[in-house]
Design a protein around this motif. Sequence first.
Motif, mmCIF file in Angstrom:
data_model
loop_
_atom_site.group_PDB
_atom_site.id
_atom_site.type_symbol
_atom_site.label_atom_id
_atom_site.label_comp_id
_atom_site.label_asym_id
_atom_site.label_seq_id
_atom_site.Cartn_x
_atom_site.Cartn_y
_atom_site.Cartn_z
ATOM 1 N N GLN A 152 0.828 -1.205 0.000
ATOM 2 C CA GLN A 152 0.000 0.000 0.000
ATOM 3 C C GLN A 152 0.865 1.258 0.000
ATOM 4 O OE1 GLN A 152 -2.607 -1.475 3.443
ATOM 5 N NE2 GLN A 152 -4.043 -0.293 2.225
ATOM 6 N N ASP A 153 0.252 2.329 -0.447
ATOM 7 C CA ASP A 153 0.930 3.616 -0.473
ATOM 8 C C ASP A 153 0.528 4.417 0.767
ATOM 9 O OD1 ASP A 153 2.537 5.611 -1.382
ATOM 10 O OD2 ASP A 153 1.175 6.327 -2.937
ATOM 11 N N HIS A 154 1.321 5.438 1.083
ATOM 12 C CA HIS A 154 0.989 6.323 2.203
ATOM 13 C C HIS A 154 1.627 7.678 1.951
ATOM 14 C CE1 HIS A 154 0.742 7.974 6.289
ATOM 15 N NE2 HIS A 154 -0.156 7.028 6.555
ATOM 16 N N ASP A 155 0.979 8.719 2.437
ATOM 17 C CA ASP A 155 1.474 10.084 2.221
ATOM 18 C C ASP A 155 2.904 10.275 2.710
ATOM 19 O OD1 ASP A 155 -0.915 10.795 1.069
ATOM 20 O OD2 ASP A 155 -1.699 11.856 2.825
ATOM 21 N N VAL A 156 3.291 9.558 3.757
ATOM 22 C CA VAL A 156 4.634 9.763 4.316
ATOM 23 C C VAL A 156 5.719 9.439 3.290
ATOM 24 C CG1 VAL A 156 4.992 7.443 5.291
ATOM 25 C CG2 VAL A 156 6.014 9.432 6.418
ATOM 26 N N LEU A 157 5.427 8.546 2.356
ATOM 27 C CA LEU A 157 6.417 8.183 1.345
ATOM 28 C C LEU A 157 6.591 9.261 0.285
ATOM 29 C CD1 LEU A 157 5.533 4.409 0.801
ATOM 30 C CD2 LEU A 157 7.380 5.376 2.197
ATOM 31 N N HIS A 158 5.710 10.249 0.268
ATOM 32 C CA HIS A 158 5.772 11.300 -0.746
ATOM 33 C C HIS A 158 6.285 12.625 -0.187
ATOM 34 C CE1 HIS A 158 3.707 8.715 -3.620
ATOM 35 N NE2 HIS A 158 2.939 8.349 -2.612
ATOM 36 N N GLU A 159 6.781 12.596 1.056
ATOM 37 C CA GLU A 159 7.346 13.809 1.644
ATOM 38 C C GLU A 159 8.683 14.148 0.974
ATOM 39 O OE1 GLU A 159 7.670 13.997 5.837
ATOM 40 O OE2 GLU A 159 5.759 12.982 6.208
ATOM 41 N N SER A 160 8.918 15.406 0.779
ATOM 42 C CA SER A 160 10.188 15.845 0.190
ATOM 43 C C SER A 160 11.360 15.632 1.136
ATOM 44 C CB SER A 160 10.109 17.322 -0.203
ATOM 45 O OG SER A 160 9.866 18.129 0.955
ATOM 46 N N THR A 161 11.074 15.410 2.412
ATOM 47 C CA THR A 161 12.121 15.210 3.419
ATOM 48 C C THR A 161 13.082 14.090 3.036
ATOM 49 O OG1 THR A 161 10.438 15.825 5.056
ATOM 50 C CG2 THR A 161 12.503 14.934 5.903
ATOM 51 N N TRP A 162 12.592 13.078 2.360
ATOM 52 C CA TRP A 162 13.436 11.945 1.980
ATOM 53 C C TRP A 162 14.617 12.370 1.101
ATOM 54 C CZ3 TRP A 162 12.615 7.343 4.275
ATOM 55 C CH2 TRP A 162 11.344 7.086 4.813
ATOM 56 N N GLN A 163 14.510 13.509 0.443
ATOM 57 C CA GLN A 163 15.568 13.960 -0.462
ATOM 58 C C GLN A 163 16.552 14.928 0.199
ATOM 59 O OE1 GLN A 163 15.807 12.505 -3.457
ATOM 60 N NE2 GLN A 163 14.017 11.339 -2.732
ATOM 61 N N ASP A 164 16.343 15.224 1.491
ATOM 62 C CA ASP A 164 17.137 16.268 2.136
ATOM 63 C C ASP A 164 18.481 15.789 2.670
ATOM 64 O OD1 ASP A 164 15.156 18.064 1.594
ATOM 65 O OD2 ASP A 164 14.329 18.125 3.634
ATOM 66 N N GLN A 165 18.638 14.474 2.848
ATOM 67 C CA GLN A 165 19.885 13.955 3.391
ATOM 68 C C GLN A 165 20.290 12.690 2.637
ATOM 69 O OE1 GLN A 165 20.241 13.490 7.687
ATOM 70 N NE2 GLN A 165 18.328 14.582 7.966
ATOM 71 N N PRO A 166 21.582 12.461 2.461
ATOM 72 C CA PRO A 166 22.021 11.232 1.784
ATOM 73 C C PRO A 166 21.497 9.962 2.442
ATOM 74 C CG PRO A 166 23.830 12.784 1.931
ATOM 75 C CD PRO A 166 22.709 13.377 2.731
ATOM 76 N N ILE A 167 21.496 9.919 3.786
ATOM 77 C CA ILE A 167 21.058 8.690 4.453
ATOM 78 C C ILE A 167 19.568 8.445 4.225
ATOM 79 C CG2 ILE A 167 20.634 9.829 6.691
ATOM 80 C CD1 ILE A 167 21.540 7.177 7.994
ATOM 81 N N LEU A 168 18.766 9.504 4.163
ATOM 82 C CA LEU A 168 17.341 9.328 3.928
ATOM 83 C C LEU A 168 17.086 8.880 2.490
ATOM 84 C CD1 LEU A 168 15.870 12.399 5.871
ATOM 85 C CD2 LEU A 168 16.290 10.059 6.668
ATOM 86 N N ARG A 169 17.833 9.441 1.557
ATOM 87 C CA ARG A 169 17.703 8.996 0.162
ATOM 88 C C ARG A 169 18.086 7.520 0.043
ATOM 89 N NH1 ARG A 169 19.989 14.179 -0.695
ATOM 90 N NH2 ARG A 169 22.083 13.310 -1.070
ATOM 91 N N HIS A 170 19.150 7.149 0.750
ATOM 92 C CA HIS A 170 19.640 5.774 0.693
ATOM 93 C C HIS A 170 18.625 4.785 1.275
ATOM 94 C CE1 HIS A 170 22.304 2.330 1.105
ATOM 95 N NE2 HIS A 170 22.071 2.318 2.406
ATOM 96 N N LEU A 171 17.921 5.186 2.334
ATOM 97 C CA LEU A 171 17.009 4.279 3.037
ATOM 98 C C LEU A 171 15.580 4.321 2.514
ATOM 99 C CD1 LEU A 171 18.279 4.788 6.703
ATOM 100 C CD2 LEU A 171 18.629 2.789 5.231
ATOM 101 N N TYR A 172 15.315 5.188 1.550
ATOM 102 C CA TYR A 172 13.935 5.339 1.079
ATOM 103 C C TYR A 172 13.368 4.028 0.538
ATOM 104 C CZ TYR A 172 9.854 6.679 -1.592
ATOM 105 O OH TYR A 172 8.575 6.744 -2.085
ATOM 106 N N ASP A 173 14.104 3.338 -0.292
ATOM 107 C CA ASP A 173 13.578 2.104 -0.894
ATOM 108 C C ASP A 173 13.253 1.064 0.171
ATOM 109 O OD1 ASP A 173 13.733 3.161 -3.425
ATOM 110 O OD2 ASP A 173 15.637 2.180 -3.930
ATOM 111 N N LYS A 174 14.110 0.946 1.191
ATOM 112 C CA LYS A 174 13.826 0.022 2.290
ATOM 113 C C LYS A 174 12.520 0.397 2.988
ATOM 114 C CE LYS A 174 17.127 -1.215 5.168
ATOM 115 N NZ LYS A 174 17.132 -2.710 5.200
ATOM 116 N N ALA A 175 12.370 1.690 3.271
ATOM 117 C CA ALA A 175 11.162 2.148 3.961
ATOM 118 C C ALA A 175 9.916 1.905 3.110
ATOM 119 C CB ALA A 175 11.295 3.630 4.306
#
Length: 467
Positions: free
Chosen positions: A189-212
């Motif tokens: 399922q999808d959720h709004d939290v996955l569409h937050e721009s915050t995921w692009q603000d730090q290398p570690i968040l970009r790296h962990l996005y697919d796992k999340a």
Amino acid sequence: MNGKHLVKLGLEKKAIALAQTAAATRETAGLSRDDILSELRAVQQSPAAYAAGGVYAPLAAELLAQQAILDARKGSDLRAQPLPYPTWGADLIDPGAHRQMDVAMRLPVNRAGALMPDAHVGYGLPIGGVLATENAVIPYGVGVDIGCSMMLSVLPIQPGALHTDEATTLLLKHTRFGAGVAFDKRDRQDHDVLHESTWQDQPILRHLYDKAATQIGTSGSGNHFVEFGTLTLPHADLGLDTGEYLAVLSHSGSRGFGAQVAGHFTGLAERHHPTLAPEAKKLAWLPLDHEDGQAYWQAMTLAGRYALANHDLIHARLARALNVTPLAQVSNSHNLAWKQQVGDQDLIVHRKGATPAAQGQLGLIPGSMADPGYVVRGLGHPGALASASHGAGRQLGRKAAIGTLNKKDVQAYLTTRGVTLIGGGIDEAPQAYKRIQDVIARQDDLVDVIASFQPRVVRMDTGSEDI
């Protein structure tokens, strides 16, 4: 330039070598020894003024690095004695948790703290510990499972109308548990939290996005659960009439995403305080006015939102499968840090296994796989930093539970209480936990109990020693 002259300046070995190199260059330029010594004293007094370039830049850089180490050592010194802190249910708490809390209360950035009646030993701050710091956030004061939280959905169904076999089928189909698990891609399922721009603000968040994104809507191992049970509401509340209702209760967190965020920023915090006393190493902090502290705060709050999103999807799946809309929902995080006014100060309140309990705030305090949980309303006790316990709390560690508890006794306990267990290990047996009624009784000045929840069909991850 004679090395003895440089030793008299108070320079250390590496700085002396750099000073000699610079002095030789200045001697070649025709300066006298006294002039060079005068220049070296000026570099000592204001190294930043010489660090940008020139013959003294390497020496200036070394002096700045040495000063940074000294500043870190000075800023990391523990208090000689811990600040005093109140404890609820001291008779239920093992000495190890008190020792850990005592160390936490010696941190120079700490301003207040409290220990909840479910407290037991953890990493750094004990589970059930509440800590208020000034301009600092402690990754292990939040915990590895950032945003670990609870959610309850009250359903418009009588408790007896959902049979055990149907509840079991629903939980097996619509929940997932364990390290690295996920729904099949077609069922995700999808959720709004996955569409937050915050995921692009730090290398570690970009790296962990697919796992999340892959693990969204699932639960981890250990004490995480999803269960059907009976909610008993003795007085009209939650927008509901008095009575009994079928309800879903879940305990879940931020999965592998949150754990890796915790590990990454704990490493950064330890590097900020290389001389922190060994007993306080896991309590290393990040200044909130430093970019590392700001980055952790952003990642932590995202992990908290992600954890609650997991609950949203778990409850939505089950409600949709039952073709109902929840009558009421309650949720709270209990592994997070909050900005909170404490007295006349704006502080950072860490709750590691503690429920926010501000005046009038709703919260959930579960028991065990067979014992009741409670819906509570906070009383805003200032001494507890407006907090309460987050559960019953362990009285046996996992290894001790596996080594000492008898499977037949645990099965008999579940049968007596009419509980059907899917998965679960003996390390999560009810006997491994304190008696929830005792824990609740020790905090009647922190929360009011407004409803109870009795588990009936419980799903957890398969433990290392199955029940």
